[in-house]
Design an enzyme around this catalytic site. Structure first.
Site, mmCIF file in Angstrom:
data_model
loop_
_atom_site.group_PDB
_atom_site.id
_atom_site.type_symbol
_atom_site.label_atom_id
_atom_site.label_comp_id
_atom_site.label_asym_id
_atom_site.label_seq_id
_atom_site.Cartn_x
_atom_site.Cartn_y
_atom_site.Cartn_z
ATOM 1 C CG ASP A 1 -2.310 -20.246 -1.759
ATOM 2 O OD1 ASP A 1 -1.761 -20.259 -0.639
ATOM 3 O OD2 ASP A 1 -1.849 -20.845 -2.755
ATOM 4 C CE LYS B 1 1.538 -17.792 -3.082
ATOM 5 N NZ LYS B 1 0.687 -18.997 -3.152
ATOM 6 C CG ASP C 1 -8.115 -4.633 1.675
ATOM 7 O OD1 ASP C 1 -9.040 -4.142 2.354
ATOM 8 O OD2 ASP C 1 -8.067 -4.583 0.430
ATOM 9 C CE1 TYR D 1 -3.531 -2.599 0.502
ATOM 10 C CE2 TYR D 1 -4.632 -0.633 1.292
ATOM 11 C CZ TYR D 1 -4.695 -1.935 0.839
ATOM 12 O OH TYR D 1 -5.906 -2.540 0.723
ATOM 13 C CG ASP E 1 -13.758 -6.877 2.193
ATOM 14 O OD1 ASP E 1 -13.461 -6.123 3.149
ATOM 15 O OD2 ASP E 1 -14.283 -6.462 1.132
#
Ligand code: IPM
Ligand code: MG
Length: 360
Positions: free
Chosen positions: A224, A192, A248, A141, A252
């Protein structure tokens, strides 16, 4: 001693849900003698319209002075075509970064009354209580360089950078472990590391921090797989700690386990525990101005504010109890509606929680 709270309603449904949160905050302040003093300003598109920038210097100064900040949501199609550097979201990212609000707590708790509202089977989500700890001021970000350019062959190219320094990883890992210590003592670090160099360092540093927390059971999961496990068997998780972008996305996703993203509050804390509180959902421009948005995520953000910034656990518990009672009464906004319940609008929901809190 009075406590200054800066209120930033923002854009879209922001002002509507904030009005309800303020109602509840005022009742709580009176009932528990919190002595809160409210100040209002603009952030995001509303600030762009008023000041020409998504976060004005004077707003930032007010935020620095406040004891806590309560934020609605930012963004909307009206500002989609302006200079990307002035987009509403830039204001949100800037206030997070300028105030050093690196520790983002996103609890996903299923109110038992909403088990039917989740798109997952009730037995998969019932009793769900997980906390996502998201790093909020680093990673992709904010990484530099980020650029858009035209290559020699005339093709457009754009790229972002995903940097994490060891100190950034260490401090967010500590938040994760500290939270795990006061909860179920299980921490899952999500990365990851099979692909990304930043994730390899992340995993290494989390392992180092783990030595100071022998009571916490630490696991690592690739993002994942974590996304898959969150919908397969979400109750395996207690606390998850992860980077800015993964957090983020996963938050959600976790929100839908609880019935609706309209139920998820959040706290963003600096190193001293000063905080900004906001719902995890966005500004929902498609339903703005209709009085139908769910104000509960913002109301629950008020509860987090009282708990974390003002150490008023009693007032925070009371707000959560009031929300639960209103759900018991069968009141539901459209996003959490299920058979046999009564559909209400934003203000009715806010009034009902305020009333329940008064009556407690
Ligand atoms: C969130 C939001 C923000 C983010 C946007 C609005 C910039 O999605 O708080 O999760 O990506 O952090
Ligand atoms: Mg988000």
């Amino acid at each position: 001693m009075s406590k200054k709270i800066l209120i930033l309603p923002g854009d879209g449904i922001g002002p509507e849900i904030m009005a309800e949160a303020v109602k509840v905050l005022k009742v709580a302040s009176e009932k528990f003698d919190l002595g809160v003093e409210l100040e209002f300003d603009d952030l995001g598109g509303a600030a762009y319209d008023r000041y020409g920038v998504p976060l004005a210097d004077e707003t930032l100064a007010r935020a620095r002075e406040a004891d806590a900040i309560l934020l609605g949501a930012v963004g909307g199609p009206k500002w989609d075509t302006i200079d990307p550097a002035l987009r509403p979201e830039r204001g949100l990212l800037k206030i997070r970064s300028e105030l050093g609000l690196f520790g983002n707590l996103r609890p996903a708790i299923l109110y038992p009354q909403l088990a039917e509202a989740s798109t997952l089977k009730p037995e998969v989500v019932s009793g769900l209580d997980i906390l996502i700890v998201r790093e909020l001021t680093g990673g992709i970000y904010f990484g530099k360089p980020r650029e858009r350019r035209v290559l020699e062959n005339g093709e457009r190219q754009a790229y972002d950078t995903l940097p994490y320094s060891e100190s950034e990883i260490r401090r967010i890992a500590k938040v994760g472990f500290d939270m795990a210590m006061v909860r179920g003592r299980k921490l899952c670090s999500v990365d990851k590391a099979n692909v990304l160099a930043s994730s390899q360092l992340w995993r290494e540093v989390v392992e180092e921090v783990a030595r100071d927390y022998p009571e916490v059971e630490l696991s690592h999961m690739y993002v994942d797989n974590a996304a898959m496990q969150l919908v397969r068997a979400p109750k395996q998780f207690d606390v998850m700690v992860t980077d800015n972008m993964f957090g983020d996305i996963l938050s959600d996703q976790a929100s839908m386990l609880t019935g609706s993203i309209g139920m998820l509050p959040s706290a963003s804390l600096d190193i001293d525990g000063k905080g900004m509180y906001e719902p995890c959902h966005g500004s929902a421009p498609d339903i703005a101005g209709q009085g139908i948005a769910n104000p509960l995520a913002t109301i629950l953000s008020v509860s987090m504010m009282l708990r974390y910034s003002f150490a008023s656990g009693q007032a925070a518990d009371a707000i959560e109890k009031a929300v639960s009672q209103v759900l018991d009464q069968g009141l539901r906004t459209g996003d959490i509606l299920s058979d046999g319940c009564t559909r209400v609008g934003t203000a009715e929901m806010g009034n009902a929680v305020a009333q329940a809190l008064k009556n407690l």
